[in-house]
Design an enzyme around this catalytic site. Structure first.
Site, mmCIF file in Angstrom:
data_model
loop_
_atom_site.group_PDB
_atom_site.id
_atom_site.type_symbol
_atom_site.label_atom_id
_atom_site.label_comp_id
_atom_site.label_asym_id
_atom_site.label_seq_id
_atom_site.Cartn_x
_atom_site.Cartn_y
_atom_site.Cartn_z
ATOM 1 N N ASP A 1 0.844 -1.183 0.000
ATOM 2 C CA ASP A 1 0.000 0.000 0.000
ATOM 3 C C ASP A 1 0.886 1.242 0.000
ATOM 4 O O ASP A 1 1.966 1.246 0.606
ATOM 5 C CB ASP A 1 -0.898 0.026 1.242
ATOM 6 C CG ASP A 1 -1.951 -1.064 1.195
ATOM 7 O OD1 ASP A 1 -2.444 -1.340 0.097
ATOM 8 O OD2 ASP A 1 -2.252 -1.625 2.257
ATOM 9 N N ASP B 1 -24.278 -2.287 7.043
ATOM 10 C CA ASP B 1 -25.279 -2.770 7.993
ATOM 11 C C ASP B 1 -25.016 -4.207 8.414
ATOM 12 O O ASP B 1 -25.912 -4.861 8.947
ATOM 13 C CB ASP B 1 -26.680 -2.684 7.363
ATOM 14 C CG ASP B 1 -27.085 -1.257 7.056
ATOM 15 O OD1 ASP B 1 -26.750 -0.372 7.858
ATOM 16 O OD2 ASP B 1 -27.716 -1.031 6.021
#
Length: 605
Positions: free
Chosen positions: A64, A343
């Protein structure tokens, strides 16, 4: 290791056979090297010897950038307003500065905290959010605490890697104006802009020349290793419009006994406006409540109002979780719409997850992947009820066939020592006629009346009271008829044993064909409703196929089925007896009220 080394030079290894063979020094050196390497690994934060060995064979490294190749510490080095680069905020129009403060200070998930008047502010959030807030405080003179009081955040969507932007809707408390703010990757924000604001506050059109200049600025920053963030805004006095299909879909849900509960992070005014436009709020008994207030209520009060709740404004994810748990505690079956994995903590508590995207992630075993239109939720409800209705009709039809066959075979065998149905005829009834007739029942599509009934209770028996009445009446009628034909048919119709057996077989099959009409709709008295419509044509086709196959079996395949040909009068008798199934079915439904008792009466989830 030191001892082994000393012994090697002093000759004190006579009791160690292997070391006496001349390998003690290399072993000691190897152990010392291993210890040294382990000490170096600990020093270099390498804690796995196997991983350390594997590194010797590595040919590629995937890393990264942020935080690995860079410090993850960003600083604003260039600042552009429109097409001009600036360093002093004093040269910028006051209204532009105010909009920049709103876009940086309110369209964010970070925060600024001043411990005192001397210490520097403590800024939290992602690295991008922290630097934008630091820049707003240092360069724009933003007082975060005071500034947040000047505007009300109606809606905020956090910055995410997929969309590459965040957005917020801010209401200015002084003027009442509503402004939408965007913040994110410059190329993404620019692609959605048609105007720009210059340093003097004038709004100008983004033409081809200006767009090229903006793109050159963005590309120049990228070549210099800079991360380019853009801020944009749009004045608006309108709420996020309701989808065109939502109102009709919510009305269909209400007719089906399913209540829709809306959760939103917006204010009460904005939430109520949308809820009324969509038809979620329809009476004064509907409860609209703030998420924080609902969370802090007593358990008793929560359970008292949870089924009446229609809107929760200012909602957080924990409010959705609480709502689902309370509804399930009240015995409701809860479906949860979801646009992604945000959710996920609530998914395991909901009975069904409706992933509102064809690209949605299947995060549970009970997930239905839909498109992003709300009317597909109604489609899912309709299909679920149709499937349940299909199963009930199939069960009622086949139970009638098998109950009659078992009783007739058992009674006739006990009383006369022989069964009226041969092995080939029973095989025909179960494999061919039963299969085709069952397909006919399933092919006849249920009517929209299924969406005018309350939801089916999970604890209700699969075989309802209406089904029991229909099953008992049809089974009793067919059993009596077949046994009468078995005992008295030869005398009444003056036929031989074989012809009488064929009549029993033919009557039995035709009774099932006629009974197929009765089970088209378990509760309706009119068994012919919609049979000539397009959706009922497949049913008629399969019924016709069954009749043709039965005619071939009786009239042509006599050796295979153990039958013999019947004349027209006997065919007429068989058809007349079977047709009595229709008035019996109507009478049973009339006496039973043609109701569906296995439904909820206390509202849907």
């Amino acid at each position: 290791m030191v001892i082994l080394t000393v012994r090697h030079f002093t000759g004190g290894t006579e009791k160690l056979a292997l070391l006496d063979k001349g390998i003690q020094l290399p072993l000691a050196v190897a152990l010392m090297v291993a210890l040294y390497m382990m000490m170096q690994m600990a020093k270099d934060n390498l804690h796995s010897m196997s991983a350390f060995e594997t590194m010797a064979s590595v040919t590629a490294i995937c890393a990264d950038k942020t935080g690995t190749l860079t410090l993850n510490q960003m600083v604003v080095t260039e600042f552009w307003v429109g097409t001009e680069q600036t360093t002093a905020t004093t040269a910028i129009d006051h209204d532009v500065v105010r909009l920049l403060r709103q876009g940086a200070g309110l369209n964010t998930t970070g925060s600024v905290y001043w411990p005192d008047n001397v210490s520097p502010p403590e800024i939290s959030g992602s690295s991008t959010e922290k630097e934008v807030l630091s820049w707003a405080v240092a360069r724009l003179g933003m007082d975060a605490a005071t500034f947040r009081k000047s505007g009300e955040v109606l809606y905020v969507e956090a910055l995410n890697a997929a969309k590459k932007h965040s957005r917020a809707k801010i209401k200015d408390k002084a003027t009442g104006a509503v402004v939408g703010h965007w913040k994110g990757a410059a190329e993404v924000v620019l692609a959605n802009c048609s105007m720009y604001v210059d340093i003097h506050g004038a709004a100008r059109e983004v033409g081809v020349k200006q767009r090229n200049k903006f793109e050159n600025v963005i590309n120049g920053m990228a070549l210099g290793g800079l991360k380019c963030i853009a801020l944009a805004y749009k004045k608006s006095n309108e709420n996020d419009p309701c989808r065109s299909e939502v109102k009709a879909a919510i009305e269909a849900c209400a007719n089906a006994g399913v209540s829709v509960k809306m959760l939103t992070g917006e204010s009460i005014l904005a939430a109520c406006a949308i809820a009324k436009e969509c038809g979620i709020i329809s009476s004064n008994d509907d409860v609209v409540i703030e998420g924080r207030k609902f969370w802090t209520m007593s358990r008793t009060k929560q359970l008292e109002i949870v089924e009446k709740i229609r809107v929760i404004f200012g909602a957080q994810p924990v409010d959705k979780l609480l709502l689902v748990k309370l509804l399930k505690h009240k015995g409701q079956v809860v479906a949860l719409t979801s646009n992604g994995t945000n959710d996920a903590p609530v998914h395991k508590d909901a009975d069904v997850v409706l992933s509102m995207s064809v690209k949605g992630t299947d995060v549970t075993k009970e997930t239905i992947i839909l498109d992003d239109k709300f009317d597909t939720v109604v489609t899912a409800i309709r299909k679920g009820r149709c499937a349940y209705n299909y199963f009930q009709r199939f069960i009622q039809f086949h139970l009638t066939v098998n109950v009659v066959a078992i009783i007739v075979s058992f009674v006739s065998t006990i009383t006369t020592g022989k069964t009226p149905l041969t092995t080939a005829q029973i095989m025909w009834v179960n494999l061919v006629m039963g299969t085709v007739s069952a397909l006919a029942v399933a092919a006849d599509k249920p009517t929209e009346a299924l969406m005018c009934r309350p939801p089916i209770d999970r604890t209700a028996p699969l075989i309802s009271n209406t089904m029991r009445l229909n099953l008992a009446a049809q089974a009793a009628f067919q059993t009596v008829v077949l046994l009468v034909l078995h005992y008295r048919g030869r005398d009444v119709f003056e036929t031989g044993d074989k012809t009488n057996g064929v009549m029993i077989f033919n009557t039995f099959v035709l009774c099932q064909v006629f009974n197929g009409f009765n089970v088209r709709d378990i509760d309706k008295r009119n068994v012919f409703a919609g049979v000539l419509e397009k959706k009922g044509m497949m049913f008629l086709v399969l019924v016709a196929v069954t009749l043709v196959l039965q005619t071939l079996t009786v009239e042509v395949l006599t050796r295979f089925a153990g039958t013999e040909r019947l004349d027209l009068s006997l065919w007429g008798v068989c058809l007349a007896i079977a047709a009595v199934s229709w008035p019996i079915g109507w009478a049973v439904k009339f006496v039973g009220g043609a109701r569906c008792p296995a439904t909820r009466t206390n509202g849907g989830p």
